[in-house]
Design a protein around this motif. Structure first.
Motif, PDB file in Angstrom:
ATOM      1  N   GLU A  47      53.011 -24.253  26.076  1.00 29.57           N
ATOM      2  CA  GLU A  47      52.264 -25.253  26.486  1.00 29.57           C
ATOM      3  C   GLU A  47      51.047 -24.614  27.250  1.00 29.57           C
ATOM      4  OE1 GLU A  47      54.527 -28.340  28.569  1.00 29.57           O
ATOM      5  OE2 GLU A  47      55.703 -28.654  26.955  1.00 29.57           O
ATOM      6  N   PRO A  48      50.242 -24.006  26.375  1.00 28.91           N
ATOM      7  CA  PRO A  48      49.288 -23.153  26.887  1.00 28.91           C
ATOM      8  C   PRO A  48      47.752 -24.043  27.530  1.00 28.91           C
ATOM      9  CG  PRO A  48      48.793 -23.076  24.566  1.00 28.91           C
ATOM     10  CD  PRO A  48      50.150 -23.785  24.885  1.00 28.91           C
ATOM     11  N   ASN A  49      47.730 -25.293  27.039  1.00 33.58           N
ATOM     12  CA  ASN A  49      46.621 -25.793  27.278  1.00 33.58           C
ATOM     13  C   ASN A  49      46.871 -27.168  28.613  1.00 33.58           C
ATOM     14  OD1 ASN A  49      45.334 -24.643  25.305  1.00 33.58           O
ATOM     15  ND2 ASN A  49      45.833 -26.085  23.845  1.00 33.58           N
ATOM     16  N   GLN A  50      45.750 -27.188  29.294  1.00 35.93           N
ATOM     17  CA  GLN A  50      45.644 -28.487  30.216  1.00 35.93           C
ATOM     18  C   GLN A  50      44.669 -29.545  29.363  1.00 35.93           C
ATOM     19  OE1 GLN A  50      44.426 -26.479  33.928  1.00 35.93           O
ATOM     20  NE2 GLN A  50      46.344 -27.487  34.592  1.00 35.93           N
ATOM     21  N   VAL A  51      45.093 -30.670  29.081  1.00 36.92           N
ATOM     22  CA  VAL A  51      44.214 -31.762  28.524  1.00 36.92           C
ATOM     23  C   VAL A  51      43.914 -32.951  29.351  1.00 36.92           C
ATOM     24  CG1 VAL A  51      44.075 -33.047  26.396  1.00 36.92           C
ATOM     25  CG2 VAL A  51      45.503 -31.016  26.447  1.00 36.92           C
ATOM     26  N   TRP A  52      42.569 -33.349  29.568  1.00 37.31           N
ATOM     27  CA  TRP A  52      42.125 -33.948  30.372  1.00 37.31           C
ATOM     28  C   TRP A  52      41.562 -35.319  29.418  1.00 37.31           C
ATOM     29  CZ3 TRP A  52      42.780 -32.102  35.394  1.00 37.31           C
ATOM     30  CH2 TRP A  52      42.912 -30.896  35.611  1.00 37.31           C
ATOM     31  N   ILE A  53      42.104 -36.449  29.814  1.00 40.02           N
ATOM     32  CA  ILE A  53      41.660 -37.770  28.742  1.00 40.02           C
ATOM     33  C   ILE A  53      41.278 -38.726  29.632  1.00 40.02           C
ATOM     34  CG2 ILE A  53      42.813 -39.371  27.239  1.00 40.02           C
ATOM     35  CD1 ILE A  53      44.935 -37.170  26.525  1.00 40.02           C
ATOM     36  N   ASP A  54      40.224 -39.191  29.197  1.00 40.57           N
ATOM     37  CA  ASP A  54      39.544 -40.595  29.679  1.00 40.57           C
ATOM     38  C   ASP A  54      39.952 -41.742  28.663  1.00 40.57           C
ATOM     39  OD1 ASP A  54      37.985 -42.628  30.523  1.00 40.57           O
ATOM     40  OD2 ASP A  54      36.177 -41.642  30.735  1.00 40.57           O
ATOM     41  N   LEU A  55      40.604 -42.744  29.021  1.00 36.49           N
ATOM     42  CA  LEU A  55      41.217 -43.612  27.955  1.00 36.49           C
ATOM     43  C   LEU A  55      39.783 -44.661  27.339  1.00 36.49           C
ATOM     44  CD1 LEU A  55      44.440 -45.217  29.708  1.00 36.49           C
ATOM     45  CD2 LEU A  55      44.108 -43.367  27.759  1.00 36.49           C
ATOM     46  N   SER A  56      38.860 -44.543  28.019  1.00 35.42           N
ATOM     47  CA  SER A  56      37.718 -45.234  27.608  1.00 35.42           C
ATOM     48  C   SER A  56      36.820 -44.420  26.851  1.00 35.42           C
ATOM     49  CB  SER A  56      36.746 -45.556  28.621  1.00 35.42           C
ATOM     50  OG  SER A  56      37.379 -46.665  29.583  1.00 35.42           O
ATOM     51  N   ASP A  57      37.074 -43.037  26.415  1.00 35.32           N
ATOM     52  CA  ASP A  57      36.594 -42.297  25.496  1.00 35.32           C
ATOM     53  C   ASP A  57      37.197 -41.050  25.340  1.00 35.32           C
ATOM     54  OD1 ASP A  57      34.137 -41.383  24.261  1.00 35.32           O
ATOM     55  OD2 ASP A  57      33.683 -40.034  26.041  1.00 35.32           O
ATOM     56  N   TYR A  58      38.590 -41.627  24.657  1.00 39.35           N
ATOM     57  CA  TYR A  58      39.724 -40.365  24.498  1.00 39.35           C
ATOM     58  C   TYR A  58      39.283 -39.636  23.524  1.00 39.35           C
ATOM     59  CZ  TYR A  58      40.439 -42.913  20.162  1.00 39.35           C
ATOM     60  OH  TYR A  58      40.692 -43.668  18.997  1.00 39.35           O
ATOM     61  N   GLN A  59      38.651 -39.730  22.600  1.00 40.44           N
ATOM     62  CA  GLN A  59      38.308 -38.898  21.707  1.00 40.44           C
ATOM     63  C   GLN A  59      37.542 -37.637  21.962  1.00 40.44           C
ATOM     64  OE1 GLN A  59      36.266 -41.344  18.504  1.00 40.44           O
ATOM     65  NE2 GLN A  59      38.265 -41.212  17.263  1.00 40.44           N
ATOM     66  N   ASN A  60      36.687 -37.561  23.022  1.00 39.91           N
ATOM     67  CA  ASN A  60      36.013 -36.601  23.621  1.00 39.91           C
ATOM     68  C   ASN A  60      36.913 -35.970  24.909  1.00 39.91           C
ATOM     69  OD1 ASN A  60      33.753 -36.879  22.108  1.00 39.91           O
ATOM     70  ND2 ASN A  60      32.906 -38.587  23.192  1.00 39.91           N
ATOM     71  N   ARG A  61      38.338 -35.654  24.639  1.00 36.90           N
ATOM     72  CA  ARG A  61      38.837 -35.164  25.816  1.00 36.90           C
ATOM     73  C   ARG A  61      38.464 -33.768  26.111  1.00 36.90           C
ATOM     74  NH1 ARG A  61      41.814 -37.482  21.775  1.00 36.90           N
ATOM     75  NH2 ARG A  61      43.072 -35.984  20.355  1.00 36.90           N
ATOM     76  N   SER A  62      38.863 -33.253  27.119  1.00 37.52           N
ATOM     77  CA  SER A  62      38.461 -31.577  27.546  1.00 37.52           C
ATOM     78  C   SER A  62      39.967 -31.021  27.665  1.00 37.52           C
ATOM     79  CB  SER A  62      37.828 -31.790  29.050  1.00 37.52           C
ATOM     80  OG  SER A  62      37.748 -30.504  29.368  1.00 37.52           O
ATOM     81  N   ILE A  63      39.774 -29.678  27.113  1.00 42.04           N
ATOM     82  CA  ILE A  63      40.929 -28.910  26.800  1.00 42.04           C
ATOM     83  C   ILE A  63      40.439 -27.646  27.532  1.00 42.04           C
ATOM     84  CG2 ILE A  63      42.599 -28.016  25.449  1.00 42.04           C
ATOM     85  CD1 ILE A  63      41.897 -30.354  23.238  1.00 42.04           C
TER      86      ILE A  63
END
Length: 372
Positions: A47-63
């Motif tokens: 589990e090396p990653n932190q993933v930040w998700i905006d449901l209104s723009d979920y395809q542009n999530r930050s990792i």
């Protein structure tokens, strides 16, 4: 990142876009009207990653890698600093220390065994950030940064654990904690529109104390800093541009409901962006999850159940990592889904489908959501 304009409510937005725009008005963007499924790039059983998700723009999530940052400096009016709980970091005040250059490893050796996560001692909660995310009022972790430099303590910092390098991890298992990342001594002071951090390896003398000024960037909730590289780094998206974060997490564990066993390190954890007003709650289901989830509409939202003051509203409640006596393999619960209100005031329902890949390897989460 596209964001959305809230006009009274989602319903009024829908009506406005259909019938109330004059020819010279700009169109109003609305959330997607169909549900979406998201594969979350947690990165496998370490589990090396932190993933930040905006449901209104979920395809542009930050990792980002969990090891990309150590400290987060709050950008609001208060002067508070958080630690990277995804690495099991801790801090402890060095007693009677007034000059950071004079602190040596021999002076803090007895503190190293104390400032640890997972010792099954309730006292170790003092050395981590408040697990509920309410860092502005916490009395644990790093104290509020005072105007008077002399009032700001010198800390021993446990940098936590590296991400393990091993890929030979059994199906259904995780390996989160690699080699120790080491120790630093640190003092944080106020600076103009920000902070000044003074830090070094434990035996460093006055000539080797490093300093860095961190400026408050108010577009973000925190300005982040990496003590290993000595440099700032962008981690979270802008304030209202994320709703959920998938991460490992330093939480509190209990022997019984009222008997704390102190801090403990969790896999497969989800936090919500409570600092920007995101709230969530769990809907329990008896019978068919598919039927209950599909039938749930905006009118069914219970505003009194939203949790806005604890970023663990979803937390570990979506899965079990130990299984049950009848099914001892980790799995996603099939008797619940969640409702989320985002920072823009939009409502979503979401359900979690898996935490493993087709071979049973952990760290491959999937969920689906739908605007309400």
């Amino acid at each position: 990142m596209m964001k959305y304009l809230k006009i009274f409510s989602i319903l009024s937005v829908m009506v406005a876009t259909q019938s109330c725009l004059s020819a010279d008005e700009d169109p109003v963007s609305v959330p997607p009207m169909t549900g979406s499924e998201v594969n979350v790039e947690v990165g496998g059983p370490t589990e090396p990653n932190q993933v930040w998700i905006d449901l209104s723009d979920y395809q542009n999530r930050s990792i980002n890698k969990r090891t990309d940052w150590d400290l987060g400096f709050y950008t609001g009016e208060e002067f508070r600093v958080i630690m990277n709980g995804s690495l099991a970091m801790t801090v402890i005040k060095i007693p009677n220390a007034t000059d950071i250059s004079k602190v040596k490893e021999a002076d803090v050796q007895n503190l190293k065994d104390i400032a640890q996560v997972g010792t099954f001692d309730a006292e170790n909660m003092k050395y981590i950030d408040n697990p509920n995310g309410n860092f502005l009022t916490q009395t644990s972790g790093i104290a509020a940064i005072k105007e008077n430099d002399a009032e700001n303590p010198i800390y021993l910092v446990n940098l936590g654990r590296e991400i393990p390098s091993s890929s030979n991890i059994g199906a259904g298992s995780v390996s989160l904690s690699g080699d120790p990342r080491g120790w630093k001594k640190m003092q944080i002071l106020r600076a103009q529109n920000g902070y000044k951090i003074r830090y070094a390896d434990l035996n460093a003398d006055a000539a080797n104390i490093k300093e860095y000024v961190i400026t408050k960037d108010t577009e973000y909730n925190f300005s982040f800093f990496n003590l290993k590289t000595g440099s700032p780094i962008k981690i979270q998206p802008k304030k209202k541009n994320w709703d959920l974060a998938f991460t490992t997490f330093t939480n509190e564990v209990f022997i019984s409901p009222t008997n704390s066993a102190g801090s403990y390190f969790y896999a497969d954890f989800i936090t919500t962006n409570t600092l920007s007003g995101v709230g969530a709650y769990q809907v329990n289901v008896t019978g068919s999850l598919d039927q209950a989830y599909n039938a749930f509409k905006l009118k069914d939202v219970d505003a009194t159940k939203f949790v806005f003051n604890d970023h663990r509203a979803i937390g570990d409640k979506w899965r079990t990592t130990t299984g049950t006596p009848a099914n001892p393999i980790p799995f996603v619960y099939s008797d619940r889904f969640f409702v989320l209100k985002d920072a823009e005031g939009f409502y979503f329902k979401l359900r979690f489908n898996r935490m493993k890949d087709e071979k049973g390897n952990r760290g491959y989460s999937n969920f689906e959501f739908e605007p309400l």
